[in-house]
Scaffold this active site. Structure first.
Site, mmCIF file in Angstrom:
data_model
loop_
_atom_site.group_PDB
_atom_site.id
_atom_site.type_symbol
_atom_site.label_atom_id
_atom_site.label_comp_id
_atom_site.label_asym_id
_atom_site.label_seq_id
_atom_site.Cartn_x
_atom_site.Cartn_y
_atom_site.Cartn_z
ATOM 1 N N ARG A 164 0.837 -1.190 0.000
ATOM 2 C CA ARG A 164 0.000 0.000 0.000
ATOM 3 C C ARG A 164 0.878 1.248 0.000
ATOM 4 N NH1 ARG A 164 -1.866 0.538 4.423
ATOM 5 N NH2 ARG A 164 -1.393 -1.442 5.424
ATOM 6 N N TYR A 198 -1.432 -3.423 -6.837
ATOM 7 C CA TYR A 198 -1.284 -4.126 -5.561
ATOM 8 C C TYR A 198 -2.597 -4.145 -4.753
ATOM 9 C CZ TYR A 198 -0.383 -5.159 -0.769
ATOM 10 O OH TYR A 198 -0.493 -5.719 0.469
ATOM 11 N N LYS A 251 -9.736 -2.293 1.506
ATOM 12 C CA LYS A 251 -9.468 -1.165 2.393
ATOM 13 C C LYS A 251 -10.219 0.091 1.960
ATOM 14 C CE LYS A 251 -7.049 -3.889 4.671
ATOM 15 N NZ LYS A 251 -5.862 -4.121 5.413
ATOM 16 N N HIS A 257 -10.747 -2.404 11.443
ATOM 17 C CA HIS A 257 -9.660 -3.251 10.932
ATOM 18 C C HIS A 257 -9.467 -4.407 11.920
ATOM 19 C CE1 HIS A 257 -5.197 -3.340 9.407
ATOM 20 N NE2 HIS A 257 -5.972 -4.122 8.687
ATOM 21 N N SER A 299 -1.613 -3.983 10.014
ATOM 22 C CA SER A 299 -1.320 -4.941 8.951
ATOM 23 C C SER A 299 -0.036 -5.703 9.267
ATOM 24 C CB SER A 299 -1.123 -4.212 7.621
ATOM 25 O OG SER A 299 -2.275 -3.475 7.304
ATOM 26 N N CYS A 313 0.588 -7.990 11.519
ATOM 27 C CA CYS A 313 0.881 -8.203 12.946
ATOM 28 C C CYS A 313 0.178 -9.455 13.463
ATOM 29 C CB CYS A 313 0.460 -6.999 13.772
ATOM 30 S SG CYS A 313 1.527 -5.565 13.536
ATOM 31 N N ASP A 364 -9.527 -9.765 8.781
ATOM 32 C CA ASP A 364 -9.016 -8.415 8.505
ATOM 33 C C ASP A 364 -9.996 -7.278 8.812
ATOM 34 O OD1 ASP A 364 -6.826 -6.811 7.590
ATOM 35 O OD2 ASP A 364 -7.849 -6.514 5.681
ATOM 36 N N ARG A 387 1.854 -12.218 -0.798
ATOM 37 C CA ARG A 387 0.495 -12.504 -0.311
ATOM 38 C C ARG A 387 -0.099 -13.760 -0.932
ATOM 39 N NH1 ARG A 387 -1.838 -8.826 3.655
ATOM 40 N NH2 ARG A 387 -0.178 -7.331 3.916
HETATM 41 O O1 SAT Z 1 -2.678 -4.509 1.188
HETATM 42 S S1 SAT Z 1 -3.850 -4.727 2.003
HETATM 43 O O2 SAT Z 1 -4.309 -3.467 2.508
HETATM 44 O O3 SAT Z 1 -4.881 -5.342 1.214
HETATM 45 C C1 SAT Z 1 -3.427 -5.748 3.305
HETATM 46 C C2 SAT Z 1 -3.044 -4.983 4.505
HETATM 47 O O4 SAT Z 1 -2.122 -4.167 4.458
HETATM 48 O O5 SAT Z 1 -3.677 -5.171 5.564
HETATM 49 MN MN MN Z 2 -5.329 -5.388 6.988
#
Ligand code: SAT
Ligand code: MN
Length: 580
Positions: free
Chosen positions: A70, A198, A207, A227, A249, A251, A276, A365
């Site tokens: 991101r 991405y 998000k 989140h 993210s 963690c 998530d 991922r």
């Molecule tokens: O890249 S994403 O936002 O989809 C995953 C994350 O950072 O939690």
């Molecule tokens: Mn996330």
């Protein structure tokens, strides 16, 4: 396929006129369509099949090396009033943002196919779900949205019935980091994304919609878009408690949501509802209920192995899209800490060289449907969601935060959530491992001013007296040599048990300035290799460190000026006074 909804038909036409694609495809969400898209991507090099014996129906996508996470510095909330976005967001005047984006979109789909993806965030028949339509020129986005959302015909039908939907426009563009923007227009329920393929930048249901736009809507409508993972903890007696937990993210949300209890507690069971995002609504009885708006997982691959997350490890052996991992000689996916096989190529598609960096990108991922998870809860599809017993906040902190503590009230819990800080990870571009403030793990995702967000959180206490209890955990405490003090992973079950006991009034606690801490024997660690001093330090607080923390936290809160809710300031003063 097209649509009966005039507004949708007109918008698709308008975008086609602007971007001038070669053709337009409406996605129906069928398996046949998914298979066709996979074939198409294989033929043009966007995907390669992995070993079909060990990993049936698994594919590898290697992104542009400059497009792997991101981009928070290029993500904007474009509200009419800058103050509504708050200092926690980048802001741009909506008209300026649109002009900038329309310049980039002009003719950008020439020679390409434009896909129209109707999707539903949440169970298709849930009153809490919300629909959207993403227009994209990326086949990668189409196949990921198929796994991550309820996508296609059924969603289109719901949109036609309801009439409202979030508009998301995405184009991969030139993948030039200087021509990359993720813009949100919360007042218009719309998103414009350009220049990145991405996940968090391109899969707009995730998000962009389910957190940034939804958090804004949620405030107006009296609910919360968070989140958070959602899990069910089932006791040997068959009683299940549901917990929602917010961590930044990368963690460990996916690991916690899919936890397999340690041998000693094998009669306990964890069910996954989400890993998530949680949407939380108050029902008629004043209970907070959660649904997971997503239908799949976009999880961090490195570190996933048979020990850390057996469920995930098995889940991603079939029907999975891997992004930016390495491969073994026999074309199996490979990543750091897989504990099996050896890398032959790296995430850039080059031969793997020892010492030349990781084989898998740290933010590589997997994308997989939630139905592949053997711990997937049957209630994950329930339109009414599940009743939440506890809310848990956490971050990645080498020091300071104890293993677990409990808020003294809802309002104090909001303060604890607002105080979350965590070491940065590879999920976003920028420096990794520096502590930054990340309230409620929502710093990159709250679509409006944090001060207003905290007021909204506080307002729930005025609506019911049966709110969940709030906790804070930290699995990441380290000694001076960088060794973790707590084993984490499956052993985290012991902490969840304490949390549920506290909710049930079954375990005593020690009161401290920052909240209730477990008694020394409150959590059973007899069979773990933790020496008594380490254990004491894990469940106690260092007053000096906390005084410093509260001073810094107070300065951060004050930076929100007049909009900061008085109640939050009061709670901060209360805790500070107890530490003085
Ligand atoms: O890249 S994403 O936002 O989809 C995953 C994350 O950072 O939690
Ligand atoms: Mn996330």
């Amino acid at each position: 396929m097209t649509t009966k909804n005039q507004a949708l038909a007109a918008w698709v036409q308008e975008i086609a006129d602007l971007t001038r694609p070669q053709n337009i495809v409406w996605c129906d969400g069928s398996e046949a369509e998914y298979d066709r898209m996979i074939e198409l991507m294989i033929s043009d090099g966007g995907l390669s099949p992995l070993n079909s014996e060990t990993h049936p129906n698994c594919y590898l996508h290697l992104s542009d090396p400059q497009d792997v996470a991101r981009v928070e510095h290029l993500t904007f909330i474009c509200s009419q009033d800058k103050q509504d976005a708050g200092d926690n967001n980048n802001w741009m005047e909506p008209a300026d943002a649109k002009a900038k984006m329309n310049d980039l979109y002009e003719g950008c789909m020439q020679g390409r196919t434009m896909y129209v993806i109707p999707y539903c965030m949440g169970p298709i028949d849930s009153p809490f779900s919300r629909c959207g339509v993403e227009i994209t020129d990326s086949p990668y986005v189409v196949i990921n949205m198929k796994l991550m959302t309820r996508m296609g015909q059924k969603s289109l039908e719901r949109i036609e019935k309801e009439g409202t939907f979030v508009k998301g426009l995405h184009s991969t563009g030139e993948l030039d980091p200087d021509k990359r923007f993720i813009m949100h227009f919360p007042e218009e329920l719309s998103i414009m994304s350009y220049g990145s393929g991405y996940g968090g930048n391109a899969l707009l249901g995730k998000k962009c919609h389910a957190l940034r736009i939804a958090s804004w809507q949620a405030r107006q409508e009296g609910w919360l878009a968070e989140h958070m993972l959602i899990l069910g903890l089932e006791s040997p007696e068959g009683e299940t408690h549901y917990i929602a937990a917010a961590f930044p993210s990368a963690c460990g949300k996916t690991n916690l949501a899919m936890l397999i209890p340690p041998e000693k507690y094998k009669d306990w069971k964890i069910w996954t509802l989400g890993d998530d995002i949680a949407w939380l609504h108050m029902d008629d009885q004043g209970q907070l209920r959660a649904i997971n708006p997503e239908a799949g997982y976009f999880g961090v691959v490195p570190g996933t192995n048979a020990k850390t997350n057996r469920n995930a490890y098995d889940m991603i052996k079939q029907n999975t899209i891997f992004t930016n991992v390495g491969t073994t000689e026999d074309n199996q996916p490979w990543w750091e800490d897989k504990k099996e096989g050896a890398p032959s190529t790296d995430w850039k598609g080059n031969p793997y060289k020892d010492g030349a960096g990781p084989a898998a990108h740290p933010n590589s991922r997997f994308t997989v449907s939630a139905t592949e998870n053997r711990a997937y809860s049957s209630l994950a599809e329930a339109p009414e969601g599940v009743s939440i017993s506890a809310i848990v906040f956490g971050g990645r902190r080498k020091e300071l935060a104890p293993l677990v503590y409990e808020a003294k009230s809802w309002e104090h819990g909001v303060l604890i959530g607002a105080g979350v800080a965590s070491e940065t990870t590879a999920a976003a571009t920028g420096q990794v491992g520096v502590v930054r403030r990340d309230p409620m793990a929502m710093k990159p995702f709250c679509g409006y001013n944090f001060a207003d967000y905290w007021s909204h959180w506080l307002s729930f206490a005025e609506r019911t007296d049966t709110l969940p209890k709030i906790f804070h955990v930290n699995w990441f405490r380290q000694d001076d040599d960088g060794n973790f003090l707590w084993p984490g992973f499956s052993e985290n079950l012991r902490v969840l048990q304490w949390i549920i006991q506290r909710c049930e009034g079954e375990s005593e606690a020690v009161e401290s300035a920052i909240g209730y801490l477990p008694k020394e024997d409150g959590i059973d660690i007899a069979d773990l290799d933790i020496d008594p001093d380490t254990w004491k330090s894990l469940i106690s607080i260092n007053d000096d460190q906390w005084r410093k923390e509260m001073t810094e936290f107070g300065e951060y809160l004050d930076s929100f000026g007049d909009r900061l809710p008085k109640k939050l300031k009061e709670k901060h003063q209360e805790v500070s006074a107890l530490l003085a």
